[in-house]
Design an enzyme around this catalytic site. Structure first.
Site, short mmCIF file in Angstrom:
data_model
loop_
_atom_site.label_atom_id
_atom_site.label_comp_id
_atom_site.label_asym_id
_atom_site.label_seq_id
_atom_site.Cartn_x
_atom_site.Cartn_y
_atom_site.Cartn_z
CB SER A 105 -0.81 0.19 1.57
OG SER A 105 -0.34 -0.20 2.10
CG HIS A 126 -2.56 -0.36 -3.44
ND1 HIS A 126 -2.37 0.53 -3.38
CD2 HIS A 126 -2.63 -1.59 -2.31
CE1 HIS A 126 -3.68 0.53 -2.18
NE2 HIS A 126 -3.10 -0.85 -1.44
CD GLU A 138 -2.48 3.28 -5.90
OE1 GLU A 138 -2.89 2.22 -4.65
OE2 GLU A 138 -3.00 4.80 -6.37
CG ASN A 176 -2.74 3.92 0.84
OD1 ASN A 176 -4.00 4.13 2.37
ND2 ASN A 176 -2.24 2.90 1.37
#
Ligand code: CAA
Length: 271
Positions: A105, A126, A138, A176
């Site tokens: 992440s 991801h 992602e 994130n």
């Protein structure tokens, strides 16, 4: 998340090998997949039967079983040293044409790619939790990731019924870098007594139409993972606006990790 990734790959008729370090973790993965497939089947959202999908997954504790794979997706603990060691080993085990992907992440794809010894065949893939329900993957290119590797992974994600969106290798990528400061700020609000966790979550759920409040989401992701991501942002971007909340740090030190430990901002009946 590894179980969820294996599940969606098996649903897409990939031939899947699911590895974990100990048999009891392998069994936990099997039970997670089996519960999720039963639920999807019950709702008429599964193509084929749960048994057919499960039949496409081979469970193992032996990394050597990855030798003939075309694509390996890693989803282990969010720790750069541990991931780098694993990729060093996978770089030696997996056939030279195989693509290696990390579900990290926030850890730099470029440095994991370098550790793997095949940076052009390395990429970030991801997934979002819970993997069987969430639409996004992602896809993060490292410095040396080849176009062919990106194409392979974009295609695989689409075949799994997901929508891949691409970004470059910067700390926290996009998901994130945007999500975690919001969660961190919500934790800071608890620490400063701005409102109760219930009120903070209610305000964000009802006011912003988020499916989960930020503290419920933090418990769902795992507070240790949230802290690890904030540390990557803080270190990688060098800006104090990414400083992890002291309350987040303290809760992790106390072993209050969220759902997986039974307690975080809320209490959970079973782990
Ligand atoms: N497999 C199959 N079914 C599942 C499931 C799974 N893995 N997980 C939940 N379900 C089922 C539930 O059991 C429930 O079934 P019933 O309707 O029969 O009860 C159904 O899906 C819907 O769930 P809920 O009614 O509990 O709640 P919901 O409608 O709000 O949907 C949710 C659940 C999709 C998780 C939603 O709350 C949501 O979108 N939450 C936000 C999730 C999110 O932000 N994820 C990203 C986290 S960040 C991340 O993953 C990356 C990172 O790097 C940190």
């Amino acid at each position: 998340m590894g179980a969820g990734i294996a599940q969606v790959a098996a649903q897409a008729e990939f031939d899947v090998v699911l590895h974990d370090v100990e048999q009891r973790f392998v069994e936990r993965g099997r039970a997670t997949i089996s519960g999720s497939l039963a639920k999807l089947h019950e709702k008429g959202r599964l193509t084929g039967t749960p048994e057919e999908v499960m039949g496409r997954v081979r469970f193992t504790t032996d990394l050597a079983d990855f030798a003939d794979r075309d694509l390996v997706v890693e989803a282990i603990v969010e720790n750069e040293g541990v991931k780098s060691d694993l990729f060093r080993r996978l770089g030696e085990i997996v056939q030279p044409g195989g693509v290696l992907a990390s579900n990290t992440s926030s850890i730099p794809i470029t440095s994991l790619g370098a550790a793997s010894g095949r940076p052009e065949k390395f990429i970030g893939m991801h997934f979002m939790n819970p993997v069987p329900l969430m639409q996004l993957v992602e896809v993060i290119r490292g410095y040396s990731t080849s176009d062919e590797t990106a194409r392979t992974v974009l295609e695989a994600a689409r075949r799994m019924g997901k929508t891949p969106l691409e970004c470059n290798d910067f700390p926290g990528f996009v998901s994130n870098r945007v999500l975690m400061p919001m969660i961190n700020e919500a934790i800071q609000c608890v620490m400063e007594g701005v409102a109760t966790p219930e009120a903070i979550d209610g305000i964000m759920k009802m006011g912003m139409n988020h499916p989960m409040g930020p503290l419920t989401l933090a418990d769902f992701i795992g507070l240790d993972t949230c802290l690890a991501i904030m540390e990557v942002l803080h270190r990688g971007l060098g800006d104090d606006k990414y400083r992890p909340s002291p309350l987040l740090r303290k809760m992790v030190q106390a072993g209050l990790l969220g759902r997986k430990s039974g307690r975080g901002f809320y209490e959970y009946q079973s782990k």
